[in-house]
Design a protein around this motif. Structure first.
Motif, PDB file in Angstrom:
ATOM      1  N   SER A 138      22.864  13.169  12.122  1.00  0.00           N
ATOM      2  CA  SER A 138      24.262  14.170  12.742  1.00  0.00           C
ATOM      3  C   SER A 138      24.350  15.607  12.849  1.00  0.00           C
ATOM      4  CB  SER A 138      23.726  15.547  10.912  1.00  0.00           C
ATOM      5  OG  SER A 138      22.631  15.859  10.911  1.00  0.00           O
ATOM      6  N   PHE A 139      22.477  15.674  14.173  1.00  0.00           N
ATOM      7  CA  PHE A 139      21.488  16.467  15.694  1.00  0.00           C
ATOM      8  C   PHE A 139      22.307  17.668  14.755  1.00  0.00           C
ATOM      9  CE2 PHE A 139      24.997  13.446  17.008  1.00  0.00           C
ATOM     10  CZ  PHE A 139      24.322  12.479  17.942  1.00  0.00           C
ATOM     11  N   VAL A 192      17.506  12.283  21.796  1.00  0.00           N
ATOM     12  CA  VAL A 192      18.723  12.739  23.148  1.00  0.00           C
ATOM     13  C   VAL A 192      17.760  13.282  24.416  1.00  0.00           C
ATOM     14  CG1 VAL A 192      20.647  13.868  23.600  1.00  0.00           C
ATOM     15  CG2 VAL A 192      20.349  13.439  20.958  1.00  0.00           C
ATOM     16  N   TYR A 193      19.081  12.044  25.954  1.00  0.00           N
ATOM     17  CA  TYR A 193      18.596  12.423  26.469  1.00  0.00           C
ATOM     18  C   TYR A 193      19.357  12.819  28.113  1.00  0.00           C
ATOM     19  CZ  TYR A 193      19.149   7.821  28.025  1.00  0.00           C
ATOM     20  OH  TYR A 193      19.757   5.984  27.827  1.00  0.00           O
ATOM     21  N   GLY A 194      18.604  13.075  28.600  1.00  0.00           N
ATOM     22  CA  GLY A 194      19.241  12.940  29.970  1.00  0.00           C
ATOM     23  C   GLY A 194      18.862  14.258  31.221  1.00  0.00           C
ATOM     24  N   TYR A 243      16.841   8.888  32.512  1.00  0.00           N
ATOM     25  CA  TYR A 243      17.708   8.358  33.140  1.00  0.00           C
ATOM     26  C   TYR A 243      17.841   6.822  32.270  1.00  0.00           C
ATOM     27  CZ  TYR A 243      18.517  11.108  37.952  1.00  0.00           C
ATOM     28  OH  TYR A 243      18.435  11.809  38.332  1.00  0.00           O
ATOM     29  N   SER A 244      16.887   6.313  31.408  1.00  0.00           N
ATOM     30  CA  SER A 244      16.833   5.547  30.749  1.00  0.00           C
ATOM     31  C   SER A 244      15.581   6.101  29.432  1.00  0.00           C
ATOM     32  CB  SER A 244      16.507   3.912  31.390  1.00  0.00           C
ATOM     33  OG  SER A 244      16.661   3.205  30.667  1.00  0.00           O
ATOM     34  N   LEU A 245      15.908   5.454  28.923  1.00  0.00           N
ATOM     35  CA  LEU A 245      14.761   5.296  27.482  1.00  0.00           C
ATOM     36  C   LEU A 245      15.237   4.459  26.424  1.00  0.00           C
ATOM     37  CD1 LEU A 245      13.168   7.861  26.364  1.00  0.00           C
ATOM     38  CD2 LEU A 245      14.960   8.578  24.834  1.00  0.00           C
ATOM     39  N   LEU A 246      13.927   3.788  25.613  1.00  0.00           N
ATOM     40  CA  LEU A 246      14.070   2.638  25.361  1.00  0.00           C
ATOM     41  C   LEU A 246      13.107   2.312  23.884  1.00  0.00           C
ATOM     42  CD1 LEU A 246      14.927  -0.806  24.758  1.00  0.00           C
ATOM     43  CD2 LEU A 246      12.799  -1.135  26.323  1.00  0.00           C
ATOM     44  N   HIS A 247      13.635   2.167  23.330  1.00  0.00           N
ATOM     45  CA  HIS A 247      12.602   2.022  22.009  1.00  0.00           C
ATOM     46  C   HIS A 247      11.857   0.349  21.548  1.00  0.00           C
ATOM     47  CE1 HIS A 247      10.243   1.989  17.617  1.00  0.00           C
ATOM     48  NE2 HIS A 247      10.135   2.553  18.161  1.00  0.00           N
ATOM     49  N   THR A 248      11.189  -0.024  21.786  1.00  0.00           N
ATOM     50  CA  THR A 248      10.962  -1.451  21.689  1.00  0.00           C
ATOM     51  C   THR A 248      10.929  -1.658  20.455  1.00  0.00           C
ATOM     52  OG1 THR A 248       8.109  -1.576  22.220  1.00  0.00           O
ATOM     53  CG2 THR A 248       9.898  -1.594  24.334  1.00  0.00           C
ATOM     54  N   VAL A 264      23.375  15.311  29.083  1.00  0.00           N
ATOM     55  CA  VAL A 264      22.727  14.417  28.276  1.00  0.00           C
ATOM     56  C   VAL A 264      23.750  12.967  28.617  1.00  0.00           C
ATOM     57  CG1 VAL A 264      23.563  13.406  25.582  1.00  0.00           C
ATOM     58  CG2 VAL A 264      23.187  15.617  26.186  1.00  0.00           C
ATOM     59  N   LYS A 265      22.524  12.180  28.459  1.00  0.00           N
ATOM     60  CA  LYS A 265      22.822  10.667  29.375  1.00  0.00           C
ATOM     61  C   LYS A 265      23.329   9.644  28.059  1.00  0.00           C
ATOM     62  CE  LYS A 265      21.892   6.783  32.134  1.00  0.00           C
ATOM     63  NZ  LYS A 265      23.160   6.818  32.557  1.00  0.00           N
ATOM     64  N   SER A 266      22.612   9.032  27.093  1.00  0.00           N
ATOM     65  CA  SER A 266      22.847   9.301  26.115  1.00  0.00           C
ATOM     66  C   SER A 266      21.899   9.545  24.468  1.00  0.00           C
ATOM     67  CB  SER A 266      22.380   7.762  26.322  1.00  0.00           C
ATOM     68  OG  SER A 266      22.200   6.316  25.285  1.00  0.00           O
ATOM     69  N   SER A 267      21.229   8.674  23.882  1.00  0.00           N
ATOM     70  CA  SER A 267      20.224   8.075  22.690  1.00  0.00           C
ATOM     71  C   SER A 267      19.802   7.163  21.964  1.00  0.00           C
ATOM     72  CB  SER A 267      20.869   9.078  21.719  1.00  0.00           C
ATOM     73  OG  SER A 267      21.948   8.540  21.316  1.00  0.00           O
ATOM     74  N   VAL A 268      18.644   7.354  22.002  1.00  0.00           N
ATOM     75  CA  VAL A 268      17.682   6.227  21.149  1.00  0.00           C
ATOM     76  C   VAL A 268      17.517   6.304  19.459  1.00  0.00           C
ATOM     77  CG1 VAL A 268      15.521   4.625  21.482  1.00  0.00           C
ATOM     78  CG2 VAL A 268      17.172   5.248  23.679  1.00  0.00           C
ATOM     79  N   LYS A 269      17.707   5.361  18.955  1.00  0.00           N
ATOM     80  CA  LYS A 269      17.131   5.657  17.733  1.00  0.00           C
ATOM     81  C   LYS A 269      16.152   4.884  17.589  1.00  0.00           C
ATOM     82  CE  LYS A 269      18.649   4.004  12.747  1.00  0.00           C
ATOM     83  NZ  LYS A 269      19.753   2.389  12.343  1.00  0.00           N
TER      84      LYS A 269
END
Length: 529
Positions: A96-97, A84-86, A117-122, A71-76
């Motif tokens: 709550s996963f 959750v990504y990585g 490496y990167s994820l974005l919700h605009t 896991v690198k990070s997460s985006v809401k």
């Protein structure tokens, strides 16, 4: 008459043969593994669709508690769910996963193709993912987006107002988010204020070792070096085995073995002395890409090599690592392999370098976020730090103690090897250590166990398997921390094998040449009547 020098030369020859033979046999397995894995590592995209099941590897390669950069990070998302990504790709979960759903539809086959490496919700509900091999947008599945650069390894995606900014390792691109089909253009990034005709010694040695310094031609040359290493190692083993084989085979088979041995030895010698210099160069450069020799070069810089990949007009070629836009300061903050810089004028002038820099491992920055409490969170294999550059503060995020800049020893590793970070919407924070996996910070508690489905769908890529072999980490299960000695010891042994092998060939060759020349001169002299 025998020259008094002759016995001395014979003793030297025996010494060279002895120390060519035994180190060669002892380190043969490592040399073969390094050669094969090196060739695979030189062509990552070619092998990207090939995976290896983790059950075939030592137990420490099985995922445990979300370790190994899972896991690198997460985006809401707007519905309060999380992505959750990585290294495991992208998985959809709740705050709550409690459950995870595969969200990787559309990515090409192979775990390497869905390393995110990167994820974005605009703000206009577009979902963008930056991978090892390019930019993707989600529309009932992931679809690749064309970008106007050859090097497509994405390190960060951010938005600023209606603009989408995509950073690769070498370029920064911008597009209008309101366009249905994204049309990217390059942003010209000026050099850093401290820029010169210098490049990191680590990177210089890296591109020399891989051959990348001269593009695909250089890589193919190093591939050839790998094949030569394989041949001379196998032929050397065969030469050692021949006397034992001849004692055990039928008389009818002996002539074939002897003939094969003559052919094998002939090309063992020829390839060895023809390529000894480049074989030595490859062995020596390889030693400095891993500890302990790595420590001595981690922060060193050297002049660029003219007419090579390093001599690129793009000052930032392969140097970008991360990007933040600070809305309060109206400032872009750029993480690079040369340090962290900023621009207050939309990249209109040279990038300014912060005078106080947080420690970042030579392995690269893995966490770079703006903190609500002030400053930025910076994480790498050197640890996790809160950094407030305007106040010249660097604070260990765990101990809350100030970091002593003078204590930097050049080591690329800290007490915690940070590979990821998640700040949950409910305030919980989780750090991901490369070795130990998920760690709850403060009162965050434990991160849920890794679901079996994710483990099953997350093999290790053939490229990463090769990397583990090439770095020696594959032997950690057997040697523990002493595995780091495999690369330097094999490198030193290779140098010894090559040097002794050259002289073991050269001394008899020189002697034979002199004798032949002497006979020719004698034969040409007129006989006395």
């Amino acid at each position: 008459m025998i020259s008094p020098i002759q016995p001395k030369k014979d003793r030297m020859l025996k010494w060279f043969k002895k120390y060519h033979k035994w180190p060669g046999l002892i380190f043969a397995l490592f040399i073969l593994l390094f050669s094969v894995s090196g060739i695979i590592m030189n062509h990552r995209s070619l092998f990207s669709s090939f995976d290896v099941s983790r059950i075939w590897l030592p137990g420490n390669y099985a995922y445990n508690n979300w370790n190994m950069a899972a896991v690198k990070s997460s985006v809401k998302l707007p519905d309060d769910s999380l992505l959750v990504y990585g290294n495991i790709g992208i998985w959809k979960t709740d705050s709550s996963f409690s459950s995870f759903m595969d969200f990787n539809k559309g990515f090409p086959n192979g775990i390497d193709n869905r390393k995110i490496y990167s994820l974005l919700h605009t703000h206009n509900n577009r979902l963008m993912a930056g991978t090892l091999f390019g930019l993707f947008e989600y529309d009932n599945g992931w679809n690749k987006v064309n970008i106007p650069v050859k090097e497509e390894r994405i390190v960060k995606i951010i938005q600023k107002n209606d603009s989408l900014l995509v950073m690769t390792r070498s370029n920064l691109l911008i597009a209008d988010l309101n366009d249905k089909k994204l049309n990217f253009s390059k942003i010209d990034i000026h050099a850093g204020e401290d820029s010169g005709n210098k490049v990191g010694l680590f990177r210089t040695i890296w591109v020399i070792h891989s051959g990348e310094i001269y593009g695909i031609a250089g890589k193919l040359l190093v591939d050839l070096v790998g094949l030569i290493f394989i041949f001379i190692t196998l032929s050397g083993i065969f030469y050692w085995l021949v006397p034992h084989l001849l004692k055990r085979v039928k008389e009818s088979s002996k002539s074939g073995i002897k003939k094969l041995n003559r052919f094998s030895l002939k090309w063992h010698n020829r390839l060895g002395y023809w390529s000894v210099l480049i074989l030595l160069l490859t062995s020596i450069t390889g030693m400095f890409l891993r500890p302990p020799f790595l420590i001595s070069i981690a922060n060193a810089e050297v002049s660029k090599i003219n007419y090579s990949k390093l001599d690129d007009p793009n000052t930032w070629d392969d140097k970008f690592r991360d990007l933040i836009y600070d809305e309060v300061l109206k400032r872009y903050i750029v993480g690079t392999s040369d340090g962290i810089y900023y621009s207050d004028d939309e990249f209109g002038s040279v990038l300014r370098k912060y005078s106080v820099q947080p420690p970042v491992s030579v392995m690269g920055i893995n966490v770079f976020e703006k903190l609500a409490t002030g400053g930025y969170l910076v994480g790498s294999f050197s640890g996790l730090y809160q950094w407030i550059p305007e106040e010249r503060i660097i604070m260990d995020y765990f101990t809350k103690l100030p970091y002593d800049v003078s204590s930097q020893d050049g080591s690329p590793f800290g007490a915690i090897s940070v590979s990821g970070f998640i700040g949950n919407p409910d305030g919980n924070q989780f750090l991901f250590d490369y070795t130990d996996g998920a760690i709850g910070l403060g009162k965050s508690g434990m991160f849920p166990q890794m679901p079996v489905e994710i483990i099953k769908k997350s093999p290790i890529s053939l490229w990463n398997t090769s990397q583990e072999i090439h770095t020696g980490r594959i032997w950690d299960f057997l040697l523990g921390p002493f595995y780091i000695l495999i690369v330097p010891l094999t490198g030193l042994a290779s140098v010894l094998i090559l040097v002794t092998g050259f002289f073991a060939w050269w001394i008899p060759y020189r002697r034979k040449t002199k004798n032949k020349k002497s006979k020719t001169i004698t034969a040409s002299q007129p006989k006395l009547p």
